[in-house]
Design a protein around this motif. Sequence first.
Motif, PDB file in Angstrom:
ATOM      1  N   GLY A  33       4.516   4.635   1.337  1.00 38.14           N
ATOM      2  CA  GLY A  33       4.519   4.042   0.002  1.00 38.14           C
ATOM      3  C   GLY A  33       5.273   2.732  -0.072  1.00 38.14           C
ATOM      4  O   GLY A  33       6.302   2.627  -0.752  1.00 38.14           O
ATOM      5  N   LEU A  34       4.776   1.731   0.617  1.00 40.46           N
ATOM      6  CA  LEU A  34       5.344   0.388   0.586  1.00 40.46           C
ATOM      7  C   LEU A  34       4.237  -0.602   0.254  1.00 40.46           C
ATOM      8  O   LEU A  34       3.072  -0.374   0.619  1.00 40.46           O
ATOM      9  CB  LEU A  34       5.968   0.031   1.941  1.00 40.46           C
ATOM     10  N   PRO A  35       4.556  -1.695  -0.425  1.00 36.49           N
ATOM     11  CA  PRO A  35       3.506  -2.651  -0.823  1.00 36.49           C
ATOM     12  C   PRO A  35       2.654  -3.150   0.337  1.00 36.49           C
ATOM     13  O   PRO A  35       1.458  -3.398   0.173  1.00 36.49           O
ATOM     14  CB  PRO A  35       4.309  -3.798  -1.453  1.00 36.49           C
ATOM     15  N   LYS A  36       3.243  -3.234   1.518  1.00 40.34           N
ATOM     16  CA  LYS A  36       2.535  -3.792   2.675  1.00 40.34           C
ATOM     17  C   LYS A  36       1.328  -2.961   3.090  1.00 40.34           C
ATOM     18  O   LYS A  36       0.289  -3.507   3.478  1.00 40.34           O
ATOM     19  CB  LYS A  36       3.522  -3.907   3.846  1.00 40.34           C
ATOM     20  N   CYS A  37       1.454  -1.633   3.003  1.00 41.26           N
ATOM     21  CA  CYS A  37       0.390  -0.776   3.538  1.00 41.26           C
ATOM     22  C   CYS A  37       0.172   0.470   2.692  1.00 41.26           C
ATOM     23  O   CYS A  37      -0.383   1.458   3.185  1.00 41.26           O
ATOM     24  CB  CYS A  37       0.713  -0.364   4.972  1.00 41.26           C
ATOM     25  N   GLY A  38       0.588   0.467   1.438  1.00 39.26           N
ATOM     26  CA  GLY A  38       0.544   1.658   0.616  1.00 39.26           C
ATOM     27  C   GLY A  38      -0.835   2.055   0.145  1.00 39.26           C
ATOM     28  O   GLY A  38      -1.863   1.510   0.577  1.00 39.26           O
ATOM     29  N   LEU A  39      -0.854   3.003  -0.752  1.00 38.38           N
ATOM     30  CA  LEU A  39      -2.101   3.596  -1.240  1.00 38.38           C
ATOM     31  C   LEU A  39      -3.084   2.543  -1.734  1.00 38.38           C
ATOM     32  O   LEU A  39      -4.282   2.594  -1.403  1.00 38.38           O
ATOM     33  CB  LEU A  39      -1.761   4.603  -2.343  1.00 38.38           C
ATOM     34  N   ALA A  40      -2.607   1.585  -2.507  1.00 40.88           N
ATOM     35  CA  ALA A  40      -3.503   0.562  -3.065  1.00 40.88           C
ATOM     36  C   ALA A  40      -4.153  -0.274  -1.966  1.00 40.88           C
ATOM     37  O   ALA A  40      -5.311  -0.688  -2.086  1.00 40.88           O
ATOM     38  CB  ALA A  40      -2.732  -0.344  -4.024  1.00 40.88           C
ATOM     39  N   VAL A  41      -3.420  -0.516  -0.895  1.00 45.74           N
ATOM     40  CA  VAL A  41      -3.951  -1.308   0.228  1.00 45.74           C
ATOM     41  C   VAL A  41      -5.010  -0.503   0.979  1.00 45.74           C
ATOM     42  O   VAL A  41      -6.059  -1.033   1.368  1.00 45.74           O
ATOM     43  CB  VAL A  41      -2.808  -1.735   1.169  1.00 45.74           C
ATOM     44  N   ILE A  42      -4.744   0.783   1.185  1.00 45.01           N
ATOM     45  CA  ILE A  42      -5.720   1.662   1.845  1.00 45.01           C
ATOM     46  C   ILE A  42      -6.991   1.776   1.002  1.00 45.01           C
ATOM     47  O   ILE A  42      -8.110   1.816   1.521  1.00 45.01           O
ATOM     48  CB  ILE A  42      -5.128   3.071   2.044  1.00 45.01           C
ATOM     49  N   ALA A  43      -6.819   1.835  -0.317  1.00 47.16           N
ATOM     50  CA  ALA A  43      -7.970   2.029  -1.209  1.00 47.16           C
ATOM     51  C   ALA A  43      -8.861   0.797  -1.304  1.00 47.16           C
ATOM     52  O   ALA A  43     -10.055   0.920  -1.619  1.00 47.16           O
ATOM     53  CB  ALA A  43      -7.474   2.420  -2.602  1.00 47.16           C
ATOM     54  N   ALA A  44      -8.308  -0.379  -1.048  1.00 45.16           N
ATOM     55  CA  ALA A  44      -9.033  -1.631  -1.290  1.00 45.16           C
ATOM     56  C   ALA A  44     -10.409  -1.700  -0.619  1.00 45.16           C
ATOM     57  O   ALA A  44     -11.390  -2.097  -1.268  1.00 45.16           O
ATOM     58  CB  ALA A  44      -8.171  -2.819  -0.884  1.00 45.16           C
ATOM     59  N   PRO A  45     -10.561  -1.336   0.671  1.00 43.80           N
ATOM     60  CA  PRO A  45     -11.891  -1.412   1.277  1.00 43.80           C
ATOM     61  C   PRO A  45     -12.918  -0.502   0.607  1.00 43.80           C
ATOM     62  O   PRO A  45     -14.109  -0.824   0.564  1.00 43.80           O
ATOM     63  CB  PRO A  45     -11.645  -0.978   2.731  1.00 43.80           C
ATOM     64  N   PHE A  46     -12.451   0.630   0.073  1.00 40.00           N
ATOM     65  CA  PHE A  46     -13.360   1.563  -0.597  1.00 40.00           C
ATOM     66  C   PHE A  46     -13.733   1.046  -1.987  1.00 40.00           C
ATOM     67  O   PHE A  46     -14.905   1.116  -2.383  1.00 40.00           O
ATOM     68  CB  PHE A  46     -12.706   2.946  -0.687  1.00 40.00           C
ATOM     69  N   ILE A  47     -12.751   0.512  -2.701  1.00 40.36           N
ATOM     70  CA  ILE A  47     -13.028  -0.043  -4.026  1.00 40.36           C
ATOM     71  C   ILE A  47     -13.996  -1.221  -3.917  1.00 40.36           C
ATOM     72  O   ILE A  47     -14.888  -1.388  -4.760  1.00 40.36           O
ATOM     73  CB  ILE A  47     -11.706  -0.454  -4.708  1.00 40.36           C
ATOM     74  N   ALA A  48     -13.856  -2.011  -2.856  1.00 33.31           N
ATOM     75  CA  ALA A  48     -14.763  -3.144  -2.657  1.00 33.31           C
ATOM     76  C   ALA A  48     -16.205  -2.695  -2.475  1.00 33.31           C
ATOM     77  O   ALA A  48     -17.139  -3.467  -2.719  1.00 33.31           O
ATOM     78  CB  ALA A  48     -14.312  -3.962  -1.440  1.00 33.31           C
ATOM     79  N   LEU A  49     -16.386  -1.425  -2.078  1.00 36.61           N
ATOM     80  CA  LEU A  49     -17.724  -0.885  -1.851  1.00 36.61           C
ATOM     81  C   LEU A  49     -18.178   0.036  -2.988  1.00 36.61           C
ATOM     82  O   LEU A  49     -19.136   0.794  -2.833  1.00 36.61           O
ATOM     83  CB  LEU A  49     -17.758  -0.141  -0.511  1.00 36.61           C
ATOM     84  N   GLY A  50     -17.492  -0.043  -4.134  1.00 38.63           N
ATOM     85  CA  GLY A  50     -17.968   0.671  -5.308  1.00 38.63           C
ATOM     86  C   GLY A  50     -17.215   1.923  -5.689  1.00 38.63           C
ATOM     87  O   GLY A  50     -17.573   2.590  -6.674  1.00 38.63           O
ATOM     88  N   TYR A  51     -16.180   2.291  -4.932  1.00 41.12           N
ATOM     89  CA  TYR A  51     -15.403   3.473  -5.298  1.00 41.12           C
ATOM     90  C   TYR A  51     -14.508   3.180  -6.493  1.00 41.12           C
ATOM     91  O   TYR A  51     -14.041   2.054  -6.673  1.00 41.12           O
ATOM     92  CB  TYR A  51     -14.552   3.938  -4.106  1.00 41.12           C
ATOM     93  N   GLN A  52     -14.264   4.219  -7.305  1.00 40.81           N
ATOM     94  CA  GLN A  52     -13.424   4.104  -8.489  1.00 40.81           C
ATOM     95  C   GLN A  52     -12.356   5.195  -8.479  1.00 40.81           C
ATOM     96  O   GLN A  52     -12.594   6.302  -7.988  1.00 40.81           O
ATOM     97  CB  GLN A  52     -14.274   4.243  -9.764  1.00 40.81           C
ATOM     98  N   PRO A  53     -11.172   4.893  -9.044  1.00 42.00           N
ATOM     99  CA  PRO A  53     -10.126   5.927  -9.120  1.00 42.00           C
ATOM    100  C   PRO A  53     -10.612   7.124  -9.925  1.00 42.00           C
ATOM    101  O   PRO A  53     -11.326   6.976 -10.919  1.00 42.00           O
ATOM    102  CB  PRO A  53      -8.975   5.213  -9.840  1.00 42.00           C
ATOM    103  N   GLN A  54     -10.224   8.314  -9.468  1.00 39.57           N
ATOM    104  CA  GLN A  54     -10.652   9.544 -10.128  1.00 39.57           C
ATOM    105  C   GLN A  54      -9.475  10.296 -10.752  1.00 39.57           C
ATOM    106  O   GLN A  54      -9.504  10.632 -11.923  1.00 39.57           O
ATOM    107  CB  GLN A  54     -11.365  10.453  -9.119  1.00 39.57           C
ATOM    108  N   ALA A  55      -8.428  10.569  -9.952  1.00 35.78           N
ATOM    109  CA  ALA A  55      -7.296  11.351 -10.462  1.00 35.78           C
ATOM    110  C   ALA A  55      -6.055  11.075  -9.624  1.00 35.78           C
ATOM    111  O   ALA A  55      -6.143  10.533  -8.514  1.00 35.78           O
ATOM    112  CB  ALA A  55      -7.626  12.846 -10.442  1.00 35.78           C
ATOM    113  N   LYS A  56      -4.890  11.459 -10.170  1.00 32.45           N
ATOM    114  CA  LYS A  56      -3.609  11.258  -9.503  1.00 32.45           C
ATOM    115  C   LYS A  56      -2.954  12.613  -9.253  1.00 32.45           C
ATOM    116  O   LYS A  56      -3.110  13.544 -10.044  1.00 32.45           O
ATOM    117  CB  LYS A  56      -2.690  10.387 -10.368  1.00 32.45           C
ATOM    118  N   TYR A  57      -2.195  12.704  -8.151  1.00 30.39           N
ATOM    119  CA  TYR A  57      -1.585  13.966  -7.755  1.00 30.39           C
ATOM    120  C   TYR A  57      -0.168  13.715  -7.245  1.00 30.39           C
ATOM    121  O   TYR A  57       0.078  12.731  -6.547  1.00 30.39           O
ATOM    122  CB  TYR A  57      -2.413  14.651  -6.658  1.00 30.39           C
ATOM    123  N   HIS A  58       0.735  14.640  -7.573  1.00 31.87           N
ATOM    124  CA  HIS A  58       2.120  14.548  -7.120  1.00 31.87           C
ATOM    125  C   HIS A  58       2.473  15.797  -6.316  1.00 31.87           C
ATOM    126  O   HIS A  58       2.174  16.926  -6.735  1.00 31.87           O
ATOM    127  CB  HIS A  58       3.068  14.412  -8.315  1.00 31.87           C
TER     128      HIS A  58
END
Length: 265
Positions: A47-72
């Motif tokens: 969970g760091l800005p350099k390689c965190g969840l948002a960075v991992i998600a970016a290639p998928f979002i670029a291909l049409g994926y959308q956020p669905q739900a959050k989990y703790h």
Amino acid sequence: MESITQLFDSLWRDYSQRLCPSAVQIQQLLTEDSALLNDHIALRSFGLPKCGLAVIAAPFIALGYQPQAKYHFNAKKLYAESFIHSNPLLPKVFISELQLAGCSAELQQMIRTLLDQVDDAYFRQPDFVYSGRPWQLDFATYQFLAAESEYAAWVAAHGFGANHFTVNINQLEQFSDLEAVNHLLRHNQFVINQAGGEIKGNAEVMLEQSATMADVVGVSFRDGIHKISGGFYEFAKRYPQTNGELYSGFVTASANKIFESTDRE
């Protein structure tokens, strides 16, 4: 930009060759007349800005994926989000990250030292999500991390790639329930994750899941090759909601136990 097919093909190739070679045999056991449908994949990060969840998600979002739900997952110090595509045949994507603020100062410093070896530009290339480990570490560092967080040690040792793929049981004709799938796997010498019971979830929560325990794979460290937990294969059966559509989310209590499929040391 890669197509969705290319992205998932690359993720599968990395996963089945580097992290979970047994997945190929499991596919052969379960495949019927058509290719298996992949319910979802899971990816791990820090969970760091350099390689965190948002960075991992970016290639998928670029291909049409959308956020669905959050989990703790407070006990494991993890935060996760799921992503879904408008095409229901495409796999769901579950991405988690270790919340470093809840970890010891020593662990935080070790993780930052690993990431300091990698230029920020590396994480702007979409293929990093299946490119493995971009830093070097010794086995003693891995062991130190594992003593506090199995998850931290896993990401430090393996880097980036699909932690697991998931067979969509609803597709199968020969097997209508997870009990039968698990029986077949045990008969073929696969070990099933028993954390929280062999089958996590039930029809009431509209999702049942089971998983193999992770393959033991050889990983290269600065001081040689050591055998550690790699990836695992999951199996999911989804139940219809009141509107008739299959439930498409995840169950936190079940996912919490699925994480433990890599905890073999």
